[in-house]
Design an enzyme around this catalytic site. Structure first.
Site, short mmCIF file in Angstrom:
data_model
loop_
_atom_site.label_atom_id
_atom_site.label_comp_id
_atom_site.label_asym_id
_atom_site.label_seq_id
_atom_site.Cartn_x
_atom_site.Cartn_y
_atom_site.Cartn_z
CE LYS A 163 -4.63 12.53 -0.75
NZ LYS A 163 -4.27 13.10 0.65
CB CYS A 217 -7.96 13.53 1.47
SG CYS A 217 -7.74 14.82 2.45
CD GLU A 230 -5.32 11.39 3.66
OE1 GLU A 230 -6.19 12.20 4.16
OE2 GLU A 230 -4.54 11.50 2.79
#
Lengths: 271, 271
Positions: A111, A144, A42
């Site tokens: 995200k 994540c 990330e």
């Protein structure tokens, strides 16, 4: 079998050109060693622990930036998934991941489940994880903390992902000292529950006092850990049978997706 | 803290009176040793490996059978969750679990995700897992394979369950020889992802050639294994802070339920 690499590296906060170079080197090296799919952490191009929105903005790239496409060229025939700070056309910043192949940027994912102080810097994405048909199979992408919402990998599995590529930055938690990091347990369970390989590239290198789990891992569709790195920089490797992900049967009469009861799952979705 | 017991026992296929007696003894013993919540295996009153529907029918009980309520009396002040073969009023059979307390049968749950040959014997349930307010807190109930559909424990968490009681019969798989049984990994991840304690009571005692994982376990709301039994009969114990399950925050800015994006989860539910 498909050779998969997950690269645990140490971006340097603020050094965009250097991080791009390090990412390109890592991708080129993995491709030379036979990787067909390479996953990087990330925010690999920027670093993570921003002191301000302005700092993040200075390190952000638009998705069509030629410097991102250059990573694809470094990869040769391999498919690459890499996290980056994205400067959107509307001026917002996103914690994004790009899926690249020889033809350039194939998909950009923003995200959707932002963790902790990321909310002060980034805008959440409003789209489900992409599942991209590539030469190695169907690759799903998320970032994540997304993986801690079981709805999210399930959506990727339902969309046909053979393998889930998950750039991560897992801050080290005190609880990890006691045994397997919870992120590892979650990744293994996610693979097993969806019969879908999961590849998480974590980072290393302390940043403004934050340490990392250094939990880079590759899990096969049966939920078995096939590759790890351990502390420090390095690359996890595994040869995965990605076609196995397309058969969700456990027995002749049991199917991990086919046995779902979506007509009873109503309260999970909607406003 | 709440003392929880998960009992790994060996029902005898076909011996309904004996199994009821063994269950009552186990419950009474656990309650004497301080358990406030006692979980017994799936189909603890009947056994599992039925040769025919008729065999299962002969071992089934209606939910209002006084022999089930008798288990509650054996438990004293403890709450009990036990799996049993249920004879429904409409003539169908269900793989069910009852939640009992001193007042009798508080809830009956019918397994919604039937595994393998269970489909040849039982009708699937059509209701979501109950979450029952009890003296020890809010107890959610599901059965075995249900736990492999992450939607299902998520629904229990959204309905407010502090602890999930899961009667199971986990047939031993070859893969288990390699390390932690996948069921254990799944239970730990389920607890951690939902910040909800999970208690699984597995069985022991080979039955018509089927062996069991003997994976009875208690996981706290952080996903930490707190109690195991291991091979053979026995009881897993743990003292759990069930109030912890009501705080889903990971950090001041992150919340495992509050950060969900249900407006994006549409494809999970519906026909």
């Amino acid at each position: 079998m498909t050779r998969v690499a997950a690269v645990q590296l140490a971006p340097v906060l603020g050094d965009l050109p250097g991080n791009l170079e390090r990412a390109a080197d890592a991708v080129a090296s993995a491709a030379r060693d036979g990787a067909r799919l390479v996953v990087l952490p990330e925010l690999a191009t920027s670093g993570y622990v921003f002191a301000s929105v302005e700092e993040a903005r200075d390190l952000a790239l638009p998705a069509d930036d030629p410097r991102l496409a250059a990573l694809a060229r470094a990869a040769g025939e391999a498919v690459v998934v890499v996290g980056f700070a994205e400067a959107a056309a509307d001026g917002r910043l996103h914690n994004s991941a790009a899926l690249l192949d020889a033809s350039g940027v194939r998909a950009v994912y923003r995200k959707a489940h932002l963790w902790d102080r990321e909310k002060l810097v980034f805008a959440p994405g409003d789209a489900r994880p992409p599942v991209v048909e590539t030469p190695v199979g169907r690759v799903g992408v998320m970032v994540c903390f997304d993986l801690e919402f079981p709805e999210w990998p399930r959506l990727a599995a339902l969309a046909g992902a053979d393998v889930l590529a998950v750039p991560t930055n897992w801050p080290r938690a005190a609880a990890h000292a006691e045994g397997q990091a919870s992120e590892v347990v979650i990744a293994a369970a996610t693979a097993r529950l969806n019969r879908m390989a999961v590849v998480c590239a974590d980072r290393t290198g302390a940043e403004r006092g934050v340490d990392w789990t250094e939990g880079t891992l590759i899990v096969d569709a049966d939920g078995r850990l096939q590759g790890r790195v351990g502390p420090g920089a390095g690359t996890a490797w595994a040869d995965l049978d990605l076609a196995a992900s397309r058969d969700k049967r456990q027995t002749a009469l049991s199917d991990l997706l086919g046995d779902r009861r979506p007509e009873l799952y109503g309260p999970l979705a909607g406003r």
